[in-house]
Design an enzyme around this catalytic site. Structure first.
Site, PDB file in Angstrom:
ATOM      1  N   CYS A  40       0.845  -1.202   0.000  1.00 48.05           N
ATOM      2  CA  CYS A  40       0.000   0.000   0.000  1.00 48.05           C
ATOM      3  C   CYS A  40       0.878   1.248   0.000  1.00 48.05           C
ATOM      4  O   CYS A  40       2.017   1.225   0.455  1.00 48.05           O
ATOM      5  CB  CYS A  40      -0.876  -0.041   1.256  1.00 48.05           C
ATOM      6  N   SER A  42       0.591   3.688   1.890  1.00 53.94           N
ATOM      7  CA  SER A  42       0.799   4.217   3.247  1.00 53.94           C
ATOM      8  C   SER A  42       2.176   3.845   3.799  1.00 53.94           C
ATOM      9  O   SER A  42       2.759   4.600   4.584  1.00 53.94           O
ATOM     10  CB  SER A  42      -0.304   3.731   4.181  1.00 53.94           C
ATOM     11  N   HIS A  45       4.625   6.341   2.812  1.00 53.91           N
ATOM     12  CA  HIS A  45       4.612   7.563   3.638  1.00 53.91           C
ATOM     13  C   HIS A  45       5.591   7.454   4.820  1.00 53.91           C
ATOM     14  O   HIS A  45       6.048   8.463   5.340  1.00 53.91           O
ATOM     15  CB  HIS A  45       3.213   7.832   4.204  1.00 53.91           C
ATOM     16  N   HIS A  61       1.084  -3.538   6.200  1.00 56.39           N
ATOM     17  CA  HIS A  61      -0.137  -3.577   7.024  1.00 56.39           C
ATOM     18  C   HIS A  61      -1.291  -4.210   6.257  1.00 56.39           C
ATOM     19  O   HIS A  61      -2.446  -4.016   6.610  1.00 56.39           O
ATOM     20  CB  HIS A  61      -0.495  -2.161   7.477  1.00 56.39           C
ATOM     21  N   CYS A 168      -6.464  -3.834   3.970  1.00 50.44           N
ATOM     22  CA  CYS A 168      -6.480  -2.372   3.843  1.00 50.44           C
ATOM     23  C   CYS A 168      -7.216  -1.940   2.585  1.00 50.44           C
ATOM     24  O   CYS A 168      -8.337  -1.459   2.645  1.00 50.44           O
ATOM     25  CB  CYS A 168      -5.071  -1.767   3.882  1.00 50.44           C
TER      26      CYS A 168
END
Ligand SMILES: NC(=O)c1ccc[n+]([C@@H]2O[C@H](COP(=O)([O-])OP(=O)(O)OC[C@H]3O[C@@H](n4cnc5c(N)ncnc54)[C@H](O)[C@@H]3O)[C@@H](O)[C@H]2O)c1
Ligand SMILES: [Zn+2]
Ligand SMILES: [Zn+2]
Length: 370
Positions: A40, A42, A45, A61, A168
């Site tokens: 993902c 994220s 990030h 995750h 997710c």
């Protein structure tokens, strides 16, 4: 035991795949042998520092696997069970969980520290240091230890390298349209950014009965792929969508605009609102850099047209109900998970996977472990 994991030691550095030491699960925890992990945005990030979590951290995750050891006081899981991890835990007891908002479980507040929810310590150690876990999961690893609150038991006939996506991307995207945007039959919907999240926002909007679904992404191959997920129109940017969307909606504009770009942008909020109909809603699902504290938008427009701007976490859903529900839609052919996976990698290929994501090549890259 020894296992292998991808660790981020400092911001702006590559993932380092290393042997780590993994302790046994303590009370309320289980050890899981991971089968696969989605990649993902994220986690990216963490690398850029837009999500300023404690480092060092094991990434990942969006995982699924098989329970290999059950700690004390866990009554509902046993060795051999198949689980998907919810990227936000759901304790079942806090005010959010008990009012049907498991995506906002109080345990989620511990995420930035990345330690075990039970006692704030770590079961993962590398180079003599305690390692944190992305979303208290750390799915960029062959094995992990997590709290039972992060586990959702699933049926064993679902392939784990597809099921992981429910941890997710699928729930987040689908729920952004169905729950957060509340797409209604006949709505005009715009989905801005067609990655793992946006592709599922399109699928959610379609199942909710949208009349038009505009897929907006600068990458041509993403726009093409979006049509396979149910988009009816495409544009390369919100600015470029403005005129044709206005025409196609007979001047109404989009009833719902779902923002799922790789990195959110405060500056682009004005365009998102301009694309939105009277009484329409902008859903902010993409993550903005933690330090970004301003957004440009016409607040007069907000009042005079009664527009709404709402945030959405984990699709504003309930992972314990929504993960099994969406897997059943997959089983019955109403939700495409296979088409989401553009390319698979091994754990050692984690940096190649993120290079491909940055280059806009993947809807989702997935690491598949032995
Ligand atoms: N709120 C939540 O619960 C939640 C959960 C997971 C991910 N996210 C966030 O959602 C976002 C999307 O994640 P992803 O994994 O799908 O990312 P991704 O990188 O796979 O896809 C992002 C897409 O956005 C496109 N894009 C970039 N700038 C754009 C622009 N200005 N206009 C239109 N399209 C643009 C890219 O070309 C890419 O196709 C990320 O910010 C991620 O952190 C939020
Ligand atoms: Zn995610
Ligand atoms: Zn809770």
């Amino acid at each position: 035991m020894q296992t292998k994991a991808a660790i981020l030691w400092e911001v702006d550095s590559p993932w380092s795949v290393e042997d780590i030491e993994l302790d046994d699960p303590k009370a309320g925890e289980v050890r899981v042998k991971l089968a696969a992990s989605g990649m993902c945005h994220s986690d990216e990030h963490l690398v850029t520092g837009d999500l300023p979590f404690e480092l060092p951290i094991i990434g990942g995750h969006e995982g699924a696997g098989v329970v290999t050891k059950v700690g004390p006081d866990v009554s509902w899981l046993e060795e051999g069970d198949h689980v998907v991890f919810g990227f936000i835990p759901s304790c079942g007891r806090c005010p959010s969980c008990s009012t049907g908002h498991q995506n906002l479980c109080d345990l989620g507040a511990l995420m930035g520290l990345g330690m075990q929810a039970s006692d704030g310590t770590s079961r993962h150690h590398g180079q003599g240091k305690d390692l944190g876990l992305m979303c208290m999961l750390g799915t960029f690893a062959h094995d992990t230890v997590v709290n039972e609150a992060s586990c959702i038991k699933i049926e064993k006939d679902i392939p784990l390298e597809r099921a992981c996506l429910l941890g997710c991307g699928v729930v987040t995207g689908w729920g952004s349209s169905v729950y957060a945007a509340e797409v209604n039959p006949g709505d005009v919907v715009a989905v801005v950014g067609v990655g793992g999240i946006g592709a599922n926002a399109i699928q959610g909007a379609k199942l909710a009965g949208a009349k038009q679904i505009w897929a907006i992404d600068p990458v041509e191959s993403k726009r093409e792929k979006a049509m396979e997920f149910g988009a009816t129109h495409t544009a390369a940017s919100m600015a470029e969508a403005m005129e044709p969307l206005g025409e196609a909606s007979w001047g109404t504009m989009a009833n719902k605009v779902v923002l799922t770009m790789g990195v959110g942008s405060g500056e682009l909020m004005a365009e998102a609102l301009a694309l939105t109909a009277k009484r329409g809603r902008v859903v902010v699902t993409n993550i903005h850099p933690a330090m970004e504290a301003s957004a440009s938008m016409s607040l007069l427009d907000l009042t005079l047209m009664e527009k709404q701007v709402v945030g959405s976490l984990f699709g504003s859903g309930n992972p314990r109900a929504d993960i099994p529900k969406l897997l059943s839609l997959y089983r019955e052919g109403q939700l495409d998970l296979d088409g989401l996976v553009t390319k698979t990698y091994t754990l050692d290929g984690v940096n190649d996977g993120y290079d491909d994501m940055r280059a806009g090549k993947n809807i989702r890259g997935v690491m598949v472990y032995d």
